[in-house]
Enzyme design. Structure first.
Site, PDB file in Angstrom:
ATOM      1  N   GLU A  28       0.821  -1.225   0.000  1.00 36.57           N
ATOM      2  CA  GLU A  28       0.000   0.000   0.000  1.00 36.57           C
ATOM      3  C   GLU A  28       0.849   1.266   0.000  1.00 36.57           C
ATOM      4  O   GLU A  28       0.481   2.256  -0.636  1.00 36.57           O
ATOM      5  CB  GLU A  28      -0.955   0.018   1.198  1.00 36.57           C
ATOM      6  CG  GLU A  28      -0.359  -0.487   2.486  1.00 36.57           C
ATOM      7  CD  GLU A  28      -0.744   0.336   3.710  1.00 36.57           C
ATOM      8  OE1 GLU A  28      -0.268   0.006   4.802  1.00 36.57           O
ATOM      9  OE2 GLU A  28      -1.492   1.326   3.571  1.00 36.57           O
ATOM     10  N   HIS A  87      11.051 -12.263  10.838  1.00 39.10           N
ATOM     11  CA  HIS A  87      11.447 -12.189   9.432  1.00 39.10           C
ATOM     12  C   HIS A  87      11.673 -13.539   8.774  1.00 39.10           C
ATOM     13  O   HIS A  87      11.835 -13.603   7.550  1.00 39.10           O
ATOM     14  CB  HIS A  87      12.688 -11.300   9.289  1.00 39.10           C
ATOM     15  CG  HIS A  87      12.389  -9.881   9.653  1.00 39.10           C
ATOM     16  ND1 HIS A  87      12.512  -9.412  10.934  1.00 39.10           N
ATOM     17  CD2 HIS A  87      11.919  -8.862   8.915  1.00 39.10           C
ATOM     18  CE1 HIS A  87      12.144  -8.141  10.976  1.00 39.10           C
ATOM     19  NE2 HIS A  87      11.774  -7.791   9.757  1.00 39.10           N
ATOM     20  N   VAL A  88      11.669 -14.619   9.580  1.00 39.89           N
ATOM     21  CA  VAL A  88      11.739 -15.961   8.970  1.00 39.89           C
ATOM     22  C   VAL A  88      10.601 -16.115   7.956  1.00 39.89           C
ATOM     23  O   VAL A  88      10.754 -16.754   6.921  1.00 39.89           O
ATOM     24  CB  VAL A  88      11.613 -17.051  10.071  1.00 39.89           C
ATOM     25  CG1 VAL A  88      11.474 -18.435   9.476  1.00 39.89           C
ATOM     26  CG2 VAL A  88      12.817 -17.001  10.990  1.00 39.89           C
ATOM     27  N   ARG A 109       5.266 -20.086  26.948  1.00 41.91           N
ATOM     28  CA  ARG A 109       6.411 -19.482  26.248  1.00 41.91           C
ATOM     29  C   ARG A 109       5.932 -18.828  24.958  1.00 41.91           C
ATOM     30  O   ARG A 109       4.975 -19.280  24.347  1.00 41.91           O
ATOM     31  CB  ARG A 109       7.439 -20.547  25.871  1.00 41.91           C
ATOM     32  CG  ARG A 109       8.043 -21.293  27.027  1.00 41.91           C
ATOM     33  CD  ARG A 109       9.134 -20.476  27.704  1.00 41.91           C
ATOM     34  NE  ARG A 109       9.803 -21.284  28.713  1.00 41.91           N
ATOM     35  CZ  ARG A 109      10.884 -22.013  28.465  1.00 41.91           C
ATOM     36  NH1 ARG A 109      11.419 -22.040  27.265  1.00 41.91           N
ATOM     37  NH2 ARG A 109      11.432 -22.724  29.430  1.00 41.91           N
ATOM     38  N   ILE A 147       3.496  -9.854   2.131  1.00 40.59           N
ATOM     39  CA  ILE A 147       3.205 -11.137   2.761  1.00 40.59           C
ATOM     40  C   ILE A 147       1.923 -11.024   3.581  1.00 40.59           C
ATOM     41  O   ILE A 147       1.302 -12.016   3.896  1.00 40.59           O
ATOM     42  CB  ILE A 147       4.358 -11.652   3.664  1.00 40.59           C
ATOM     43  CG1 ILE A 147       4.632 -10.715   4.838  1.00 40.59           C
ATOM     44  CG2 ILE A 147       5.616 -11.911   2.859  1.00 40.59           C
ATOM     45  CD1 ILE A 147       5.395 -11.397   5.953  1.00 40.59           C
ATOM     46  N   ASP A 148       1.517  -9.787   3.940  1.00 42.45           N
ATOM     47  CA  ASP A 148       0.337  -9.606   4.790  1.00 42.45           C
ATOM     48  C   ASP A 148      -0.977  -9.879   4.053  1.00 42.45           C
ATOM     49  O   ASP A 148      -2.013 -10.043   4.686  1.00 42.45           O
ATOM     50  CB  ASP A 148       0.287  -8.166   5.329  1.00 42.45           C
ATOM     51  CG  ASP A 148       1.434  -7.865   6.280  1.00 42.45           C
ATOM     52  OD1 ASP A 148       2.151  -8.809   6.657  1.00 42.45           O
ATOM     53  OD2 ASP A 148       1.607  -6.689   6.641  1.00 42.45           O
ATOM     54  N   MET A 170       3.511 -12.150  11.683  1.00 41.28           N
ATOM     55  CA  MET A 170       3.401 -10.788  11.150  1.00 41.28           C
ATOM     56  C   MET A 170       1.947 -10.467  10.809  1.00 41.28           C
ATOM     57  O   MET A 170       1.130 -11.366  10.617  1.00 41.28           O
ATOM     58  CB  MET A 170       4.319 -10.604   9.960  1.00 41.28           C
ATOM     59  CG  MET A 170       5.756 -10.362  10.386  1.00 41.28           C
ATOM     60  SD  MET A 170       6.819  -9.947   8.992  1.00 41.28           S
ATOM     61  CE  MET A 170       8.301  -9.449   9.870  1.00 41.28           C
ATOM     62  N   GLU A 212       0.938  -9.758  15.184  1.00 44.45           N
ATOM     63  CA  GLU A 212       1.682  -8.745  15.949  1.00 44.45           C
ATOM     64  C   GLU A 212       0.821  -7.531  16.290  1.00 44.45           C
ATOM     65  O   GLU A 212       1.066  -6.835  17.272  1.00 44.45           O
ATOM     66  CB  GLU A 212       2.924  -8.300  15.167  1.00 44.45           C
ATOM     67  CG  GLU A 212       2.577  -7.695  13.821  1.00 44.45           C
ATOM     68  CD  GLU A 212       3.775  -7.355  12.961  1.00 44.45           C
ATOM     69  OE1 GLU A 212       4.892  -7.246  13.484  1.00 44.45           O
ATOM     70  OE2 GLU A 212       3.578  -7.189  11.742  1.00 44.45           O
TER      71      GLU A 212
HETATM   72  O1  F6P Z   1       4.353  -5.118   5.617  1.00 44.04           O
HETATM   73  C1  F6P Z   1       4.989  -6.341   5.694  1.00 44.04           C
HETATM   74  C2  F6P Z   1       5.557  -6.556   7.071  1.00 44.04           C
HETATM   75  O2  F6P Z   1       6.229  -7.788   7.058  1.00 44.04           O
HETATM   76  C3  F6P Z   1       4.548  -6.480   8.226  1.00 44.04           C
HETATM   77  O3  F6P Z   1       3.853  -7.674   8.442  1.00 44.04           O
HETATM   78  C4  F6P Z   1       5.411  -6.103   9.385  1.00 44.04           C
HETATM   79  O4  F6P Z   1       4.701  -5.408  10.374  1.00 44.04           O
HETATM   80  C5  F6P Z   1       6.414  -5.205   8.762  1.00 44.04           C
HETATM   81  O5  F6P Z   1       6.515  -5.558   7.396  1.00 44.04           O
HETATM   82  C6  F6P Z   1       7.775  -5.281   9.413  1.00 44.04           C
HETATM   83  O6  F6P Z   1       8.608  -4.449   8.719  1.00 44.04           O
HETATM   84  P1  F6P Z   1      10.183  -4.371   8.870  1.00 44.04           P
HETATM   85  O7  F6P Z   1      10.666  -5.776   8.959  1.00 44.04           O
HETATM   86  O8  F6P Z   1      10.666  -3.737   7.624  1.00 44.04           O
HETATM   87  O9  F6P Z   1      10.444  -3.595  10.076  1.00 44.04           O
END
Ligand code: F6P
Length: 341
Positions: A103, A271-272, A265, A126-127, A169, A221
């Protein structure tokens, strides 16, 4: 034609497949020249380019990330940024631009199109929260990674009789949590679209323990409890004004441990989910988007984004696609709720 291409925002498996398709079709079928901009809009602002010939895209189809690099640079957040971008595109002789992004990146693309640049956008995230397309590439890969992780966590959680909270994410939209949680039989799925009731979550965990198994919670998140107060952020913001999220999983695990009296836990997949090789679905979708973007450019289109509708690739106005996010509808969440507890 001289076609510029860039990748902006968070990286995503499948970006290289789009780049390869644009280069292969543009050069192979139209005799175009393809100019890559490094690191998204930063490359446009600094005229930092790389020639994208057939050799440059050899072997990149299965590679994750982006060979062009990416950034969250926003020309419209800088004094004179938009004018500089327009001037650089003009002086580099760019006839059309193919920005690949979510976006934010496509929001910039829509504004440049209004300012007269010929732009055909390609949706990426990926969202999966970009409106106007049924799916974005990268999402299927991210869900696959999360599902595999949750499958693995089931066996270790059950062995230790502890709750595991898996944070995935999804800042505004819970698509990854919903799909990964459904695919892996999560005890509870929590998404940003539906603020959750802490008592109900604890009751689901207790029920799961009572049935002889251990609970696995999948939480986006950006998820929030109904009364607020659990979500954590560092307060840091990127050029598009997004705060960096993270911490809901750990906060929830501590709360559930207190309330159930059993160890809990948190596992943050982070980022994986974005790294590594794209799934077959994402490779094919990304390739089809790249081919369709070149077609749209040669059809004289501008201010549009290629999109998936059913199994067809269509064109939708960039302005409409970036006007709002595609959130998880209530009825999709209700389907998942049948399996909670
Ligand atoms: O917009 C994609 C995304 O992976 C989100 O799910 C996440 O909140 C964000 O990017 C994290 O961004 P960065 O790793 O660049 O801080």
């Amino acid at each position: 034609m001289r076609i510029g291409i860039l990748t902006g925002g968070g990286d995503c498996p499948g970006l290289n497949a789009v780049i390869r398709a644009v280069v292969r079709k543009g050069i192979g079928q139209h005799g175009d020249e393809i100019v890559g901009f490094r690191d998204g809009w930063r490359g446009v602002l600094e005229s930092d380019t790389v020639p994208m010939d057939l050799r440059a895209v050899r072997g990149i189809l299965p590679r994750g990330g982006t060979v062009l690099g990416t950034s969250r640079t926003n020309p419209y957040a800088m004094e004179g940024g938009a004018e500089l971008a327009l001037e650089n595109l003009r002086s580099l002789g760019i006839d059309a631009l193919v920005p690949i992004g979510g976006e934010d990146t496509l929001g910039v693309a829509a504004k440049l199109a209004e300012a007269g640049v010929r732009v055909v956008g390609v949706p990426k995230t990926i969202d999966n929260d970009l409106d106007g397309t049924d799916y974005t590439f990268g999402f299927d890969t991210a869900v696959g990674v999360a599902m595999e992780a949750i499958d693995r966590l089931h066996t270790t959680g059950d062995s230790h009789h502890r709750t595991l909270v898996v944070e995935v994410m999804g800042r505004h939209a819970g698509w990854i949590a919903l799909h990964a949680g459904m695919a892996s039989g999560a005890t509870v799925i929590l998404i940003p679209e539906k603020p959750f009731d802490v008592d109900a979550v604890v009751a689901h965990c207790q029920h799961r323990f009572d049935s002889g198994y251990s609970p696995i919670l999948v939480v986006s998140e950006g998820a929030q409890p109904k009364d607020g107060g659990l979500s954590l952020s560092t307060g840091e913001k990127d050029a598009f004004g997004h705060v960096r999220l993270g911490g809901i999983g750990a906060a929830l695990a501590s709360l559930i441990e207190d309330r159930t009296g059993r160890e809990a836990r948190a596992v943050v997949l982070g980022h994986v989910q974005r790294g590594g090789t794209p799934s077959p679905f994402d490779r094919v979708l990304a390739t089809r988007f790249g081919l369709a973007a070149v077609d749209a450019v040669h059809d004289g289109q501008s201010g549009v984004m290629v999109a998936l509708r059913g199994t067809d690739i269509v064109r939708v106005p960039l302005l409409a696609a970036t006007a709002q996010l595609k959130l998880v509808p209530a009825e999709r969440y209700s389907e998942a709720e049948v399996f909670f507890g």
